[in-house]
Design an enzyme around this catalytic site. Sequence first.
Site, short mmCIF file in Angstrom:
data_model
loop_
_atom_site.label_atom_id
_atom_site.label_comp_id
_atom_site.label_asym_id
_atom_site.label_seq_id
_atom_site.Cartn_x
_atom_site.Cartn_y
_atom_site.Cartn_z
N TYR A 115 7.21 -0.27 -4.82
CA TYR A 115 6.74 -1.40 -5.25
C TYR A 115 6.89 -1.29 -6.86
CZ TYR A 115 4.95 -2.34 -0.82
OH TYR A 115 4.63 -2.47 0.62
N ASP A 123 1.82 0.47 -5.51
CA ASP A 123 1.24 -0.60 -6.22
C ASP A 123 1.36 -1.88 -5.61
OD1 ASP A 123 0.03 -2.29 -8.18
OD2 ASP A 123 1.34 -1.54 -9.76
N CYS A 174 -4.75 -4.46 -6.26
CA CYS A 174 -5.31 -5.64 -6.90
C CYS A 174 -6.22 -6.29 -5.95
CB CYS A 174 -4.41 -6.54 -7.56
SG CYS A 174 -3.00 -7.10 -6.22
#
Length: 469
Positions: free
Chosen positions: A330, A399, A426
């Site tokens: 990613y 990520d 996140c």
Amino acid sequence: MKLESSENEMAEEQIRILEKNEYVDVYIDDLSHEGLGVGKVDGYTLFIKDALPGEKVKAKVTKTKKRFGFARLLEIIEHSPHRVEPPCPIYAQCGGCQLQHLGYEEQLRQKEQQVRSQLTKIGGIDLEQVKVHPTLGMSEPWRYRNKAQVPIGENEGGLIGGFYRQGTHDIIDMQECLIQHEANDEVIQKTKDIAQELGIRAYDEQKHSGLLRHVVVKYGFYTQELMIVLITKEETIPHKEMFIEKLRESFPNLKSIIRNVNKAKTNVIFGEQTKVLWGEEYIYDQIGDIRFAISARSFYQVNPQQTKVLYDKALEYAQLQGHETVIDAYCGIGTISLFLAQKAKKVLGVEVVPEAIADAKRNARLNHIENAEFAVGEAEKVIPWWKAQGITADVIVVDPPRKGCDEALLETIIQMKPERVVYVSCNPSTLARDLKFLEDGGFKTVEVQPVDMFPHTSHVECVVLLQRQ
């Protein structure tokens, strides 16, 4: 098994499901991942906007489900010592921030607590064995966003622009946003004024008519360069040359004016057609020693100051000595990859979006980095193919988006057996789920560092170090 079922039934019977429109007094003991106060009445969980942990409140139940419901805050009976007056005049209407009414130091503590809670509840991780650090915050947690995406509408006074009222598509007109850089506010306001002056109509979402849908502003914190993207329903912009001239006169640091056409009746902001109306296709910015070219469609972290904090921590956890091969799943436009390439022998990045990989390659050339290679494709397919070619990795960095890693990718990581995995997340809940999968596959979670990338919102990022057992 039958005994267990009957115990569950008894537990459910003890919970009284509240009635809609019922008035209740609730003690708030937690915050949800959306920034809602969480409390219980007779064992029944309620989520209440604007309520804070440590408060006793009076609320009216607005929606109920079997195990939880929602309520509207009516009165604070006992106040939290961490409650503050939100400085934004439209905070109560706008859906952009969730935590301006909570003091910043307590925001950081609550975000750490959110991470700890998800790691234990979802990941089953023993926090006695894992170091979870306090959240890294900002010394100045305002005016940090380098990008604004503002929908444009109309009212009886003319053009308006601002963020949507929470849970709706009603635009709250605003003059400034306290988490946006001041340059973004100035550009949005001036663009509205010029469009109004030139008689350009705003897009009407219900009627699918009008022209100007959104104004997107990108600002380089390091370079102070500006890009303005006008998102329109049609290709033709009335008085286009005058529009461009007035914008150029207003902003000496303006480097790029882009038009993006979105003809679809959709909530998606960008359409497929993008054209430079004036200036350059890119603006530039810098994080640490790495320079980045940013196009209208590039994904680039919106808080560059905290991005440096986040990436420095990822680099620290990677523990690179200069001889390692690193895979960056990613990889986006190569932001983390290029940081890693400064310390690694070789970095291989993979990303499903072709335009992002084109940007990653461009950014590598821009920084004269020759030990980073990038491939287009799904990480869960490309990385096994690399493995079949005999490529191994000492460190794998992931990520992923909010949904977390694909299970096939996690399985591939386990099979590749890198010494370390650095997971940038996140979303604490999908992070916890994926850590459990990796731990079951032979890795050990060692350290977790929450980072506050988005002050005054409920979001929190994390960097996690895992080592192969």
